[in-house]
Design a protein around this motif. Structure first.
Motif, PDB file in Angstrom:
ATOM      1  N   ALA A  37       7.040 -33.040  20.576  1.00 39.29           N
ATOM      2  CA  ALA A  37       6.238 -33.819  19.625  1.00 39.29           C
ATOM      3  C   ALA A  37       4.753 -33.724  19.933  1.00 39.29           C
ATOM      4  O   ALA A  37       3.924 -33.706  19.017  1.00 39.29           O
ATOM      5  CB  ALA A  37       6.699 -35.281  19.627  1.00 39.29           C
ATOM      6  N   LEU A  41       1.660 -32.606  17.502  1.00 39.84           N
ATOM      7  CA  LEU A  41       0.458 -33.417  17.338  1.00 39.84           C
ATOM      8  C   LEU A  41      -0.799 -32.560  17.475  1.00 39.84           C
ATOM      9  O   LEU A  41      -1.706 -32.632  16.647  1.00 39.84           O
ATOM     10  CB  LEU A  41       0.444 -34.561  18.357  1.00 39.84           C
ATOM     11  CG  LEU A  41      -0.805 -35.435  18.387  1.00 39.84           C
ATOM     12  CD1 LEU A  41      -0.997 -36.160  17.062  1.00 39.84           C
ATOM     13  CD2 LEU A  41      -0.706 -36.443  19.530  1.00 39.84           C
ATOM     14  N   ARG A  97      12.828 -34.892  15.417  1.00 39.69           N
ATOM     15  CA  ARG A  97      12.712 -36.185  14.732  1.00 39.69           C
ATOM     16  C   ARG A  97      11.375 -36.316  14.001  1.00 39.69           C
ATOM     17  O   ARG A  97      11.315 -36.806  12.878  1.00 39.69           O
ATOM     18  CB  ARG A  97      12.880 -37.296  15.760  1.00 39.69           C
ATOM     19  CG  ARG A  97      13.261 -38.622  15.197  1.00 39.69           C
ATOM     20  CD  ARG A  97      13.772 -39.482  16.356  1.00 39.69           C
ATOM     21  NE  ARG A  97      13.980 -40.822  15.954  1.00 39.69           N
ATOM     22  CZ  ARG A  97      15.165 -41.337  15.634  1.00 39.69           C
ATOM     23  NH1 ARG A  97      16.242 -40.576  15.671  1.00 39.69           N
ATOM     24  NH2 ARG A  97      15.274 -42.591  15.281  1.00 39.69           N
ATOM     25  N   VAL A  98      10.294 -35.878  14.630  1.00 45.95           N
ATOM     26  CA  VAL A  98       8.978 -35.915  13.991  1.00 45.95           C
ATOM     27  C   VAL A  98       8.963 -34.999  12.770  1.00 45.95           C
ATOM     28  O   VAL A  98       8.450 -35.367  11.704  1.00 45.95           O
ATOM     29  CB  VAL A  98       7.860 -35.536  14.994  1.00 45.95           C
ATOM     30  CG1 VAL A  98       6.541 -35.290  14.283  1.00 45.95           C
ATOM     31  CG2 VAL A  98       7.698 -36.628  16.037  1.00 45.95           C
ATOM     32  N   ARG A 101      10.881 -36.636   9.931  1.00 45.40           N
ATOM     33  CA  ARG A 101      10.106 -37.711   9.320  1.00 45.40           C
ATOM     34  C   ARG A 101       8.969 -37.141   8.466  1.00 45.40           C
ATOM     35  O   ARG A 101       8.680 -37.648   7.374  1.00 45.40           O
ATOM     36  CB  ARG A 101       9.547 -38.638  10.406  1.00 45.40           C
ATOM     37  CG  ARG A 101       8.704 -39.767   9.885  1.00 45.40           C
ATOM     38  CD  ARG A 101       9.510 -40.738   9.040  1.00 45.40           C
ATOM     39  NE  ARG A 101       8.645 -41.767   8.508  1.00 45.40           N
ATOM     40  CZ  ARG A 101       8.705 -42.240   7.277  1.00 45.40           C
ATOM     41  NH1 ARG A 101       9.645 -41.823   6.457  1.00 45.40           N
ATOM     42  NH2 ARG A 101       7.864 -43.148   6.862  1.00 45.40           N
ATOM     43  N   ALA A 102       8.330 -36.078   8.929  1.00 42.93           N
ATOM     44  CA  ALA A 102       7.259 -35.439   8.153  1.00 42.93           C
ATOM     45  C   ALA A 102       7.811 -34.906   6.836  1.00 42.93           C
ATOM     46  O   ALA A 102       7.161 -35.036   5.792  1.00 42.93           O
ATOM     47  CB  ALA A 102       6.610 -34.323   8.959  1.00 42.93           C
ATOM     48  N   VAL A 117       2.671 -34.634   9.437  1.00 42.28           N
ATOM     49  CA  VAL A 117       3.076 -34.649  10.845  1.00 42.28           C
ATOM     50  C   VAL A 117       2.335 -35.760  11.591  1.00 42.28           C
ATOM     51  O   VAL A 117       2.933 -36.499  12.380  1.00 42.28           O
ATOM     52  CB  VAL A 117       2.850 -33.268  11.503  1.00 42.28           C
ATOM     53  CG1 VAL A 117       3.101 -33.324  12.998  1.00 42.28           C
ATOM     54  CG2 VAL A 117       3.744 -32.220  10.853  1.00 42.28           C
ATOM     55  N   ALA A 120       3.875 -38.970  10.641  1.00 49.82           N
ATOM     56  CA  ALA A 120       5.198 -39.091  11.266  1.00 49.82           C
ATOM     57  C   ALA A 120       5.064 -39.532  12.722  1.00 49.82           C
ATOM     58  O   ALA A 120       5.842 -40.361  13.204  1.00 49.82           O
ATOM     59  CB  ALA A 120       5.953 -37.764  11.179  1.00 49.82           C
ATOM     60  N   VAL A 121       4.076 -38.992  13.417  1.00 53.55           N
ATOM     61  CA  VAL A 121       3.823 -39.410  14.803  1.00 53.55           C
ATOM     62  C   VAL A 121       3.423 -40.883  14.835  1.00 53.55           C
ATOM     63  O   VAL A 121       3.924 -41.660  15.653  1.00 53.55           O
ATOM     64  CB  VAL A 121       2.730 -38.531  15.462  1.00 53.55           C
ATOM     65  CG1 VAL A 121       2.238 -39.143  16.770  1.00 53.55           C
ATOM     66  CG2 VAL A 121       3.268 -37.124  15.706  1.00 53.55           C
ATOM     67  N   GLY A 124       6.206 -43.220  14.413  1.00 57.17           N
ATOM     68  CA  GLY A 124       7.115 -43.256  15.550  1.00 57.17           C
ATOM     69  C   GLY A 124       6.635 -44.100  16.709  1.00 57.17           C
ATOM     70  O   GLY A 124       7.211 -44.047  17.795  1.00 57.17           O
ATOM     71  N   THR A 130      10.913 -40.515  19.510  1.00 55.48           N
ATOM     72  CA  THR A 130       9.949 -39.569  18.932  1.00 55.48           C
ATOM     73  C   THR A 130       8.994 -39.017  19.981  1.00 55.48           C
ATOM     74  O   THR A 130       7.961 -38.450  19.646  1.00 55.48           O
ATOM     75  CB  THR A 130       9.153 -40.209  17.773  1.00 55.48           C
ATOM     76  OG1 THR A 130       8.531 -41.393  18.234  1.00 55.48           O
ATOM     77  CG2 THR A 130      10.029 -40.490  16.573  1.00 55.48           C
ATOM     78  N   HIS A 134       2.757 -40.428  20.343  1.00 53.54           N
ATOM     79  CA  HIS A 134       2.018 -41.657  20.023  1.00 53.54           C
ATOM     80  C   HIS A 134       1.338 -42.227  21.266  1.00 53.54           C
ATOM     81  O   HIS A 134       0.292 -42.848  21.170  1.00 53.54           O
ATOM     82  CB  HIS A 134       2.940 -42.694  19.369  1.00 53.54           C
ATOM     83  CG  HIS A 134       4.092 -43.088  20.207  1.00 53.54           C
ATOM     84  ND1 HIS A 134       5.251 -42.343  20.271  1.00 53.54           N
ATOM     85  CD2 HIS A 134       4.273 -44.134  21.041  1.00 53.54           C
ATOM     86  CE1 HIS A 134       6.091 -42.917  21.108  1.00 53.54           C
ATOM     87  NE2 HIS A 134       5.520 -43.990  21.593  1.00 53.54           N
TER      88      HIS A 134
END
Length: 158
Positions: A37, A41, A97-98, A101-102, A117, A120-121, A124, A130, A134
Motif C-alpha cells: 500500500a 501511495l 485492498r487499497v 477500494r480505489a 488511490v 482509498a488510502v 483505510g 490496508t 495511512h
C-alpha cells in the motif's frame, strides 16, 4: 506485516495500470519485491503531482513524493523478490485492498485514477488491513479529513 503473494491481473485494474506499474517499480527499487500500500501511495502522489488541480491540494498539505518516500521507509522493509510476470503484479493483501477500494471509488464504468488511490488510502485509516500507508500520511502531519476534502474538491473541478 503480511506479505502473502497475491497475484493481481493488471488488465482488470480498469486502466489504472500506470499507477500499479509505477508502484511496482518503486517496490523493486526499495528491494521489497512485493507491491504494498505504501508503494501505491508514492505512485499516486507522484502522478497527482503532475496534475495542476491535485498539485495544489498536495502542496497545501505538504505531501510530496520525496516526503512520502522518506516517511514510508520506516514502514516498508526489504523483502524477497516475488515472481515476475508481464501481466500480473504480486502484491500484499493491503495493496490488493487499497486497489479494490480505489476501483469502488472510481465506479464500474470509470477509470481508476491516482486520486482514487489516495482516497482509498485515506478511507483505510481505521482499517488495519490496508497497511501502513495511512500511517505514512499521519507521520507527515497530514490531517486526513482536510486532505480528503481537498482531494474530492479538486476531483470535482474536472
Amino acid at each position: 506485516m503480511q506479505t502473502a503473494a497475491l497475484s493481481v491481473p493488471v488488465p482488470t485494474l480498469r486502466h489504472g495500470r500506470e499507477i500499479v506499474l509505477l508502484a511496482e517499480q518503486e517496490s523493486r527499487e526499495t528491494g521489497f519485491g512485493f507491491l504494498d500500500a505504501e508503494h501505491l501511495l508514492i505512485a499516486a502522489v507522484t502522478l497527482c503531482g503532475g496534475m495542476p488541480r491535485f498539485d495544489q491540494a498536495l502542496d497545501a498539505h505538504g505531501v510530496t513524493p520525496d516526503r512520502v518516500r522518506t516517511a514510508s521507509s520506516a514502514f516498508v522493509g526489504a523483502g524477497s523478490t516475488g515472481p515476475v510476470s508481464a501481466d500480473r503484479v504480486t502484491c500484499t493483501p493491503a495493496a490488493a485492498r487499497v486497489l479494490a477500494r480505489a476501483a469502488q471509488l472510481a465506479g464500474p464504468a470509470a477509470r481508476v485514477r491516482p486520486h482514487h488511490v489516495l482516497l482509498a488510502v485515506l478511507d483505510g485509516i481505521d482499517d488495519p488491513f490496508t497497511g501502513a500507508a495511512h500511517d505514512v500520511l499521519e507521520q507527515l502531519g497530514v490531517d486526513a479529513r482536510r486532505f480528503r476534502r481537498a482531494l474530492r474538491r479538486a476531483a470535482r473541478q474536472a
